[in-house]
Write an enzyme that holds these catalytic residues in place. Structure first.
Site, PDB file in Angstrom:
ATOM      1  N   LYS A  26       0.833  -1.183   0.064  1.00  0.00           N
ATOM      2  CA  LYS A  26      -0.232  -0.188  -0.083  1.00  0.00           C
ATOM      3  C   LYS A  26       0.797   1.394   0.009  1.00  0.00           C
ATOM      4  O   LYS A  26       0.794   2.109  -0.766  1.00  0.00           O
ATOM      5  CB  LYS A  26      -1.112   0.035   1.269  1.00  0.00           C
ATOM      6  CG  LYS A  26      -2.278   0.954   1.304  1.00  0.00           C
ATOM      7  CD  LYS A  26      -2.792   1.158   2.613  1.00  0.00           C
ATOM      8  CE  LYS A  26      -3.557  -0.255   2.869  1.00  0.00           C
ATOM      9  NZ  LYS A  26      -4.642  -0.368   1.939  1.00  0.00           N
ATOM     10  N   ARG A  96      -3.694   2.887   8.587  1.00  0.00           N
ATOM     11  CA  ARG A  96      -3.917   1.446   7.872  1.00  0.00           C
ATOM     12  C   ARG A  96      -2.708   0.752   7.769  1.00  0.00           C
ATOM     13  O   ARG A  96      -1.488   1.152   7.649  1.00  0.00           O
ATOM     14  CB  ARG A  96      -4.310   1.735   6.331  1.00  0.00           C
ATOM     15  CG  ARG A  96      -5.671   2.484   6.055  1.00  0.00           C
ATOM     16  CD  ARG A  96      -5.898   2.912   4.765  1.00  0.00           C
ATOM     17  NE  ARG A  96      -7.062   3.713   4.318  1.00  0.00           N
ATOM     18  CZ  ARG A  96      -8.199   3.342   4.139  1.00  0.00           C
ATOM     19  NH1 ARG A  96      -8.379   2.081   3.955  1.00  0.00           N
ATOM     20  NH2 ARG A  96      -9.409   4.044   3.938  1.00  0.00           N
ATOM     21  N   GLY A 105      -8.344  -7.368   4.460  1.00  0.00           N
ATOM     22  CA  GLY A 105      -9.100  -7.397   5.776  1.00  0.00           C
ATOM     23  C   GLY A 105      -8.379  -8.156   6.820  1.00  0.00           C
ATOM     24  O   GLY A 105      -9.140  -8.332   8.120  1.00  0.00           O
ATOM     25  N   MET A 107      -5.467  -7.496   8.743  1.00  0.00           N
ATOM     26  CA  MET A 107      -5.065  -6.477   9.775  1.00  0.00           C
ATOM     27  C   MET A 107      -5.852  -5.242  10.121  1.00  0.00           C
ATOM     28  O   MET A 107      -6.952  -5.180   9.149  1.00  0.00           O
ATOM     29  CB  MET A 107      -3.788  -6.195   9.365  1.00  0.00           C
ATOM     30  CG  MET A 107      -2.509  -7.164   9.321  1.00  0.00           C
ATOM     31  SD  MET A 107      -1.043  -6.928   8.991  1.00  0.00           S
ATOM     32  CE  MET A 107      -1.073  -6.652   7.101  1.00  0.00           C
ATOM     33  N   ARG A 352      -3.266  -1.500  -6.184  1.00  0.00           N
ATOM     34  CA  ARG A 352      -2.651  -2.862  -6.017  1.00  0.00           C
ATOM     35  C   ARG A 352      -2.779  -3.696  -7.039  1.00  0.00           C
ATOM     36  O   ARG A 352      -3.992  -3.729  -8.023  1.00  0.00           O
ATOM     37  CB  ARG A 352      -2.796  -3.324  -4.580  1.00  0.00           C
ATOM     38  CG  ARG A 352      -4.248  -3.926  -4.601  1.00  0.00           C
ATOM     39  CD  ARG A 352      -4.296  -4.243  -3.099  1.00  0.00           C
ATOM     40  NE  ARG A 352      -5.757  -4.682  -2.826  1.00  0.00           N
ATOM     41  CZ  ARG A 352      -6.318  -4.720  -1.637  1.00  0.00           C
ATOM     42  NH1 ARG A 352      -5.468  -4.675  -0.509  1.00  0.00           N
ATOM     43  NH2 ARG A 352      -7.309  -5.065  -1.589  1.00  0.00           N
ATOM     44  N   HIS A 468     -15.707  -9.157   1.359  1.00  0.00           N
ATOM     45  CA  HIS A 468     -14.505  -9.838   1.730  1.00  0.00           C
ATOM     46  C   HIS A 468     -14.754 -11.134   1.387  1.00  0.00           C
ATOM     47  O   HIS A 468     -13.728 -11.820   1.001  1.00  0.00           O
ATOM     48  CB  HIS A 468     -14.683  -9.848   3.376  1.00  0.00           C
ATOM     49  CG  HIS A 468     -13.790 -10.773   4.004  1.00  0.00           C
ATOM     50  ND1 HIS A 468     -14.010 -12.103   4.582  1.00  0.00           N
ATOM     51  CD2 HIS A 468     -12.404 -10.541   4.549  1.00  0.00           C
ATOM     52  CE1 HIS A 468     -13.021 -12.637   4.922  1.00  0.00           C
ATOM     53  NE2 HIS A 468     -11.833 -11.794   4.972  1.00  0.00           N
ATOM     54  N   SER A 777      17.427 -40.538 -12.137  1.00  0.00           N
ATOM     55  CA  SER A 777      16.282 -39.731 -11.637  1.00  0.00           C
ATOM     56  C   SER A 777      16.144 -39.500 -10.209  1.00  0.00           C
ATOM     57  O   SER A 777      16.457 -40.278  -9.292  1.00  0.00           O
ATOM     58  CB  SER A 777      14.953 -40.713 -12.091  1.00  0.00           C
ATOM     59  OG  SER A 777      13.779 -40.021 -11.680  1.00  0.00           O
ATOM     60  N   CYS A 844      11.485 -37.235  -9.906  1.00  0.00           N
ATOM     61  CA  CYS A 844      10.256 -37.801 -10.021  1.00  0.00           C
ATOM     62  C   CYS A 844       9.445 -37.811  -8.932  1.00  0.00           C
ATOM     63  O   CYS A 844       8.289 -38.461  -8.782  1.00  0.00           O
ATOM     64  CB  CYS A 844      10.476 -39.327 -10.553  1.00  0.00           C
ATOM     65  SG  CYS A 844      11.478 -40.264  -9.660  1.00  0.00           S
ATOM     66  N   TYR A 864      14.679 -32.523 -16.795  1.00  0.00           N
ATOM     67  CA  TYR A 864      13.021 -32.517 -16.890  1.00  0.00           C
ATOM     68  C   TYR A 864      12.738 -32.764 -15.471  1.00  0.00           C
ATOM     69  O   TYR A 864      13.350 -33.076 -14.513  1.00  0.00           O
ATOM     70  CB  TYR A 864      12.541 -33.899 -17.728  1.00  0.00           C
ATOM     71  CG  TYR A 864      12.901 -35.223 -17.238  1.00  0.00           C
ATOM     72  CD1 TYR A 864      11.968 -35.916 -16.109  1.00  0.00           C
ATOM     73  CD2 TYR A 864      14.183 -35.841 -17.387  1.00  0.00           C
ATOM     74  CE1 TYR A 864      12.379 -36.998 -15.550  1.00  0.00           C
ATOM     75  CE2 TYR A 864      14.236 -37.213 -16.943  1.00  0.00           C
ATOM     76  CZ  TYR A 864      13.702 -37.875 -15.932  1.00  0.00           C
ATOM     77  OH  TYR A 864      13.915 -39.103 -15.397  1.00  0.00           O
TER      78      TYR A 864
END
Length: 909
Positions: A26, A96, A105, A107, A352, A468, A777, A844, A864
């Site tokens: 913020k 705030r 919401g 805090m 934001r 909310h 692997s 894996c 991979y």
């Protein structure tokens, strides 16, 4: 002197958007908006470092903070022309929170701070509106008492409801000035009664009380829960923003609203939001009054009779459209904004990056790239890979019958059914018992966060699309229907009613967050259609990534699903999973109960047929893509039951005496099975098992090779190897079997023999193992267990405590440990490739579908990752993002190196 406070306002700011870690989201964005010329009320930010200092020093502030806050407050007074606490021209402020990651919401906030019995009279005189002044005062007393003094809000709500009842009105805004004055006195009497002291009149005491409350709220239970759910570290802390108040409740030329620059549910490029005339910000999100739409189009589509902002304040709406365009062009992302209109003037209070559903996230990324706002790479980097999971949520079957009893706002898409519950605690309790639940509330509050997470979906009778419940549900990927006003909820009786229909707690309800429909009973669902923007993003991801993505699969259904999701082979076939049902488990138990090799081979002949059929099908489905088949891994006791009745059943099915089953079960019992007689150790003790499995693989390869255009790629993987001698012995069995099958079948085929690296010793000996192994692997589940000395099955009882105390940031079985396990993998890769440079390597374990783990694999240089079928799209996107990050870092390093010679050459001049 350390800088603890940063100013913003009047087109200037000490901070900027990149300083989010220090100023919080913020604060950084307020500074940025002020810098680019948007109308931002002046203020200042106490940094997140203050919060860290606060908690590290027994809730004490840095010694320089008081002076810096006083100086910053003086600057706000200069910029506004008003004085904090002044009895003629008072400055009021909001206080705030603002963490670096959005925590909507969770805090605390205090508005209208600075009011007392003197400044309220000055505000009334200055504004010419006594009703507005005392409306602001009663809001402040209630909010401050709740947030700072810790008095439950229901003590005040009772007085408010009584005042409306006495006046004969339904809305707060219909109360008269004298009603509000009496409310203030009633509220203060509540404080005196509850605390035994007067409500604080000194504005400076109010300010420091609010600052302390915001810092303290960083550690409240709902904030802790939210951080745990969203992997937000506790040490980040929160900033505190103190900002000059502007008022949306000064009359009918005032308003307050919340908006998204694009639709957060669908991603459509349309301005989307809600506002209220003559109201303050909390009124919009709390659902106390029915909000109005921003645009005429939205009003008509939702069937609202209330006029839109476009109709009520056309010039302000036009200005807001301009702000919308400016913010998107600047931030290169969809924005969630808060605004206030005070006497015909627009003020921006927040922007934001907006929370959005998974479909919306993909649509926005694709659209912005096509619009030229961002590049393809930026589009990919803007997406959280785990959002892809949300696309896999089912929707209602369009052919299914459904009994719609109510309709609300389609606040978060997807469909869900479950047992109705009316409290967050009950949602958690039933969820732990295995029930799917729908949380039904009049309206949700931040205290309901644990219930929202436990529920399959959320239904509220109040609130709008930016309430909310809607915002949090969208962030969690939960379906949500909000503002279903036709439903009456009775918490005491634990039931909801719609006309003549009553649904009690425990009964089934289905909600559709895409249409807003609420239905009695369970309605069938259908899988999502993955096309459109999803297909485009996946195509872009495949272009960008270096690593391949395979799937862990052993059934035809899983293999087909994996291939549909874009898997490029199978990285792990757990052959033991093929023996746990029907006649397969019978044959497996016959093999285990055999008293000699001859009996074992007879049972293995039956298993050979079954295993060959399964692997043949996998080769066909993968159509020339690699299939890595792991030899039998778990200890044999897992196939034998341990109760008397079950053992009797096994004896009968296998045709052996019960005593033999009892005796064999006792022989197979181990003190630590995870480190016991399993993996390659089984194959060494019983090489005929290895021979059977190798034969099944090679006969399947031969069969498919005869008929398919693309030859199968068979990779035989030996598990739990710790020594080169183990691998040498078993590779000899496998190669001998391959030669025999080729001779018998009269056909050639190609194959590779490799090993799983899942023990620290194997990682250390990787260079020697690579002399025989043709691929590695990494079985990161076992490698994590053996590196940490932790049992994955038992660690769940204490790992949460480790996380809470900061010993580990992440569960190492969920996200790969880079310093221990990652270091072993790095070492094994380097040593293995020093012996065999072109060696293929991947992982894996379950980490193969975790984005943070995939980034580590990219940095290490694996070829991979392999994961469960439904994580394949997540892995594809995460692999692309990891590649782009690595490319960006290399380019940066290259650029830095390129500039150094020039500096050195010109240095002597």
């Amino acid at each position: 002197m350390a800088k603890w406070v940063y100013n913003f306002g009047d087109g200037k700011a000490d901070g900027r958007a990149e300083m989010k870690n220090l100023l919080g989201g913020k604060g950084a964005n307020l500074a940025e908006m002020a810098s680019i010329g948007l109308p931002v009320p002046p203020g200042f930010t106490l940094t997140t470092e203050v919060c860290t200092h606060f908690y590290q020093n027994d809730c004490n502030y840095p010694k320089e903070l008081t002076q810096q806050v006083e100086e910053a407050l003086a600057l706000v007074q200069t910029r506004t022309g008003r004085v904090f606490g002044d009895s003629t021209n008072p400055l009021l402020v909001s206080v705030r929170s603002g963490a670096r990651a959005s925590m909507p919401g969770m805090m605390d906030t205090v508005l209208n701070l600075g009011l007392n019995d003197q400044t309220v009279e000055a505000l009334a005189k200055k504004s010419g509106d006594r009703r507005f002044a005392f409306d602001s005062y009663r809001r402040f007393v209630q909010m401050y008492s709740d947030v700072v003094l810790g008095i439950e809000i229901n003590h005040f709500e009772k007085h408010l409801e009584r005042a409306k009842e006495k006046r004969g009105v339904k809305q707060d805004c219909e109360l008269l000035p004298e009603d509000l004055e009496k409310l203030v006195k009633s509220y203060k009497a509540v404080v005196q009664l509850e605390l035994g002291e007067e409500f604080p009149e000194d504005p400076n005491a109010q300010l420091w009380g609010a600052i302390g409350a915001v810092f303290n709220s960083w550690m409240n239970q709902r904030a802790k829960t939210y951080r745990q759910l969203h992997d937000i570290p506790e040490w980040w802390g929160t900033a505190v923003n103190v900002q000059a108040m502007v008022f949306g409740n000064m009359g009918n030329d005032c308003a307050t609203g919340v908006a998204f620059t694009r639709d957060p549910s669908t991603g459509t490029n349309e301005f989307y939001g809600e506002f209220l005339v003559n109201a303050q910000g909390e009124d919009v999100v709390a659902g106390i009054r029915t909000p109005q739409e921003l645009t005429i189009k939205a009003r008509k589509s939702h069937g609202s009779e209330l006029p839109s902002l476009e109709e009520v304040m056309p010039s302000i709406f036009k200005e807001l459209l301009s702000v919308r365009s400016q913010l998107e062009a600047h931030y290169k992302d969809m924005q969630d904004i808060e605004f206030t209109i005070q006497q015909g003037k627009l003020y921006m209070l927040q922007t934001r990056n907006g929370k959005r559903t998974a479909p919306a996230a993909l649509q926005i990324a694709v659209d912005m790239a096509k619009e030229g706002l961002i590049s393809k790479s930026q589009a990919l980097m803007s997406l959280k890979p785990d959002l892809i999971d949300q696309l896999l949520h089912p929707t209602l079957d369009p052919k299914a019958k459904k009994e719609v009893i109510a309709k609300g706002l389609p606040a978060s898409p997807g469909a869900a059914g479950g047992k109705v519950v009316f409290s967050a605690d009950e949602a958690v309790r039933r969820s732990k018992d295995g029930d799917k639940v729908i949380l039904v509330r009049i309206e949700t509050s931040p205290d309901d966060i644990h219930g929202l997470h436990a529920a399959e979906g959320v239904l509220t009778t109040r609130g709008g699309m930016t309430s909310h419940a809607a915002v949090v549900a969208r962030g969690m990927g939960r379906p949500c229907v909000a503002g279903a006003g036709g439903i009456t909820v009775d918490y005491t009786a634990a039931k909801l009613t719609v006309g003549s229909v009553t649904v009690s707690e425990g009964q089934i309800l289905t909600i559709d967050g895409s249409t807003g429909e609420v239905m009695v009973g369970e309605v069938p669902t259908v899988p999502p259609q993955l096309s459109g923007s999803f297909g485009i993003i996946m195509e872009w991801a495949d272009e960008a990534r270096d690593m391949k993505v395979r799937a862990n699969a052993e059934t035809p259904a899983d293999a087909r699903q994996a291939k549909e999701f874009g898997a490029e082979g199978i990285g792990l076939v757990r052959t033991e999973h093929m023996f746990f049902e029907g006649q397969r488990i019978v044959a497996m138990r016959q093999m285990i109960l055999a008293t000699d090799e001859n009996d074992r081979r007879q049972a293995l002949e039956k298993l050979l047929v079954m295993q060959r059929e399964d692997i043949t099908e996998l080769f066909k489905i993968m159509d020339g893509m690699p299939v890595t088949v792991r030899l039998l891994d778990p200890p044999l006791h897992e196939f034998i039951p341990h109760t008397e009745a079950e053992m009797a059943s096994v004896a009968k099915a296998a045709g052996v005496p019960l005593d033999r089953v009892r005796r064999r079960a006792a022989e197979l019992q181990e003190a630590n099975p995870m480190l016991g007689h399993r993996g390659c150790r089984l194959a060494i003790t019983y090489p005929e098992i290895c021979e059977m499995q190798a034969r099944a693989i090679f006969e399947a390869a031969a069969e498919v090779g005869r008929t398919s255009k693309k030859l199968p790629v068979a990779e035989v993987m030996v598990p739990l190897v710790a020594t080169t001698e183990e691998l040498k012995l078993l590779k000899g069995v496998i190669e001998k079997t391959a030669d025999a099958v080729k001779k018998e079948q009269g056909i050639t085929f190609t194959y590779k023999v490799g090993t799983m690296i899942e023990l620290p010793r194997a990682a250390l000996q990787a260079g020697k193992l690579a002399e025989m192994a043709e691929f590695f692997s990494f079985g990161t589940n076992d490698l994590t267990q053996t590196t940490y000395g932790l049992s994955r099955d038992d660690a769940g009882s204490f790992l949460p405590e480790y996380k809470a105390k900061g010993i580990v940031e992440q569960d190492p079985f969920v996200s790969l440990d880079p310093d221990g396990v990652g270091e072993l993998i790095t070492m094994a890769v380097q040593r293995g490739r020093s012996t065999r440079p072109d060696m293929k390597m991947g992982i894996c374990g379950e980490h193969g579908g975790d984005p943070a783990s995939i980034e580590i694999c990219e940095r290490i240089g694996l070829d991979y990752v392999s994961c469960s079928p439904f994580r394949v799209p997540v892995a594809r996107l995460a692999a692309a993002q990891s590649a782009l990050k690595t490319q960006g870092e290399k380019a940066k390093q290259s650029s830095t190196k390129a500039t150094k010679p020039r500096v050195q050459n010109f240095g002597p001049w």
